[in-house]
Design a protein around this motif. Structure first.
Motif, PDB file in Angstrom:
ATOM      1  N   TRP A 124     -14.899 -40.226  -4.240  1.00  0.00           N
ATOM      2  CA  TRP A 124     -13.558 -40.503  -4.753  1.00  0.00           C
ATOM      3  C   TRP A 124     -13.618 -40.958  -6.210  1.00  0.00           C
ATOM      4  O   TRP A 124     -12.745 -40.591  -7.020  1.00  0.00           O
ATOM      5  CB  TRP A 124     -12.857 -41.552  -3.893  1.00  0.00           C
ATOM      6  CG  TRP A 124     -12.207 -40.991  -2.675  1.00  0.00           C
ATOM      7  CD1 TRP A 124     -12.595 -41.138  -1.383  1.00  0.00           C
ATOM      8  CD2 TRP A 124     -11.029 -40.161  -2.642  1.00  0.00           C
ATOM      9  NE1 TRP A 124     -11.749 -40.457  -0.545  1.00  0.00           N
ATOM     10  CE2 TRP A 124     -10.776 -39.860  -1.280  1.00  0.00           C
ATOM     11  CE3 TRP A 124     -10.171 -39.659  -3.610  1.00  0.00           C
ATOM     12  CZ2 TRP A 124      -9.707 -39.068  -0.882  1.00  0.00           C
ATOM     13  CZ3 TRP A 124      -9.098 -38.864  -3.230  1.00  0.00           C
ATOM     14  CH2 TRP A 124      -8.874 -38.574  -1.880  1.00  0.00           C
ATOM     15  N   LEU A 179      -2.269 -39.444 -13.874  1.00  0.00           N
ATOM     16  CA  LEU A 179      -2.814 -40.253 -12.785  1.00  0.00           C
ATOM     17  C   LEU A 179      -1.725 -40.623 -11.784  1.00  0.00           C
ATOM     18  O   LEU A 179      -1.958 -40.629 -10.572  1.00  0.00           O
ATOM     19  CB  LEU A 179      -3.480 -41.510 -13.346  1.00  0.00           C
ATOM     20  CG  LEU A 179      -4.811 -41.290 -14.066  1.00  0.00           C
ATOM     21  CD1 LEU A 179      -5.316 -42.609 -14.669  1.00  0.00           C
ATOM     22  CD2 LEU A 179      -5.862 -40.721 -13.125  1.00  0.00           C
ATOM     23  N   ALA A 192      -1.788 -39.389  -7.934  1.00  0.00           N
ATOM     24  CA  ALA A 192      -1.697 -40.369  -6.851  1.00  0.00           C
ATOM     25  C   ALA A 192      -0.558 -40.014  -5.900  1.00  0.00           C
ATOM     26  O   ALA A 192      -0.712 -40.091  -4.669  1.00  0.00           O
ATOM     27  CB  ALA A 192      -1.489 -41.768  -7.436  1.00  0.00           C
ATOM     28  N   ILE A 200     -11.657 -39.128  -9.325  1.00  0.00           N
ATOM     29  CA  ILE A 200     -10.856 -39.827 -10.332  1.00  0.00           C
ATOM     30  C   ILE A 200     -11.414 -39.586 -11.732  1.00  0.00           C
ATOM     31  O   ILE A 200     -10.667 -39.309 -12.682  1.00  0.00           O
ATOM     32  CB  ILE A 200     -10.810 -41.337 -10.022  1.00  0.00           C
ATOM     33  CG1 ILE A 200     -10.087 -41.587  -8.696  1.00  0.00           C
ATOM     34  CG2 ILE A 200     -10.107 -42.101 -11.151  1.00  0.00           C
ATOM     35  CD1 ILE A 200     -10.187 -43.005  -8.197  1.00  0.00           C
TER      36      ILE A 200
END
Length: 247
Positions: free
Chosen positions: A134, A110, A114, A138
Motif C-alpha cells: 500500500w 490524492l 482515496a 501511494i
C-alpha cells in the motif's frame, strides 16, 4: 520561500474548492466512470478475476488524469491575465508559483484516489496488498501525480488561451483507455495491442495492479518509475522555460 510556496498552494486549493466543475471532474467523475465500467460493462470483459479487482488499478490512474484539465486552465489563466507578472512584481519566486500548482494538483489527486478506493471497496474490491504494498501504491500515485502535474502545467503555459489550455490535457485523459486499464492488452487487435503495450501508462497500471495483488513485478516497476521520472523531468524543464518566456 517555504511560506510563499505555502501561500500559493493555499491559493490554488481555494480556487479548486470554489469551482464545482473542477471538483466534479477531479473527484466525482472517476467514481462515475468506475460505476459505469463495473456495473454496465464489467460482465463484457473476461479478465479471470472480479472485474472491480482488475479495473481499480487503471481507474486510479484515470483519477489522476481527470483533474488535469483544470490545472492547465488555472496556470494559463494566471499567465494570460497578467497575474504571474503581478507575482513577479511582488517578488514571489517562479518556483513558488509553479510548485503551488503542482502541489495543489497532487493533493487533489490524492483526495480523488482515496474516494475511488473507498467506492471500490463498497463494490467488492478485495486486494491482497500488505502494508508495504500500500505504501508503494501511494508512492507511485504521488510520483505519477507529480509528473503529470508538471507536464500539464507546461502544456497549460504553452497554450494561447484558457480555452485551448483545457484541451491540452486531453491526450493524458484519453491515453489510459488505450492501455491495460480497462481490458488486457492481449485481447486487443493488432496495432492497438502493440501501442497499448509500449505506451507509458501500461507499465504504471501493471505496477499498481501488482502492488495491490501483493506481487509487483520488476519488469513493470522499473519502466513505470522510469516513465514517471522522465515525464516529470520533461514537464519541469518545459514549464520553467515557457514560464520564463511568458513572464
Amino acid at each position: 520561500m517555504k511560506s510563499k510556496s505555502t501561500v500559493m498552494v493555499r491559493r490554488n486549493l481555494k480556487h479548486i474548492a470554489r469551482n464545482p466543475t473542477t471538483v466534479f471532474n477531479a473527484v466525482l467523475m472517476p467514481i462515475v466512470v468506475m460505476l459505469m465500467f463495473v456495473y454496465v460493462f464489467g460482465d463484457a470483459f473476461s479478465v479471470g478475476v472480479d472485474y472491480v479487482d482488475y479495473a481499480t488499478p487503471g481507474l486510479l490512474l484515470l483519477a489522476v488524469c481527470y483533474g488535469l484539465g483544470s490545472v492547465a486552465v488555472s496556470v494559463n489563466s494566471d499567465a494570460t491575465k497578467g497575474i504571474i507578472n503581478r507575482f513577479k512584481v511582488m517578488d514571489v519566486p517562479r518556483s513558488a508559483v509553479l510548485t503551488g500548482h503542482v502541489v495543489a494538483s497532487v493533493l487533489t489527486n490524492l483526495l480523488a484516489v482515496a474516494a475511488l478506493i473507498g467506492v471500490a471497496f463498497l463494490l467488492g474490491f478485495s486486494p491482497s496488498a500488505g502494508f508495504l504494498d500500500w505504501l508503494g501504491v501511494i508512492g507511485l500515485v504521488v510520483l505519477l501525480s507529480f509528473a503529470a502535474g508538471w507536464l500539464t502545467i507546461a502544456m497549460g503555459l504553452s497554450a494561447k488561451s484558457p480555452e485551448t489550455a483545457g484541451l491540452a490535457s486531453l491526450p493524458l485523459v484519453m491515453l489510459p483507455f488505450f492501455s491495460s486499464a480497462i481490458s488486457p492488452t492481449d485481447k486487443m487487435g493488432p496495432g492497438v495491442r502493440q501501442f497499448a503495450e509500449y505506451q507509458p501508462f501500461t507499465p504504471i497500471i501493471e505496477t499498481l495492479r501488482g502492488l495491490l495483488n501483493g506481487a509487483p513485478a520488476a519488469g513493470d516497476v522499473i519502466p513505470a518509475l522510469a516513465w514517471c521520472v522522465g515525464i516529470a523531468l520533461v514537464g519541469y524543464l518545459w514549464a520553467n522555460s515557457t514560464f520564463t518566456k511568458r513572464a
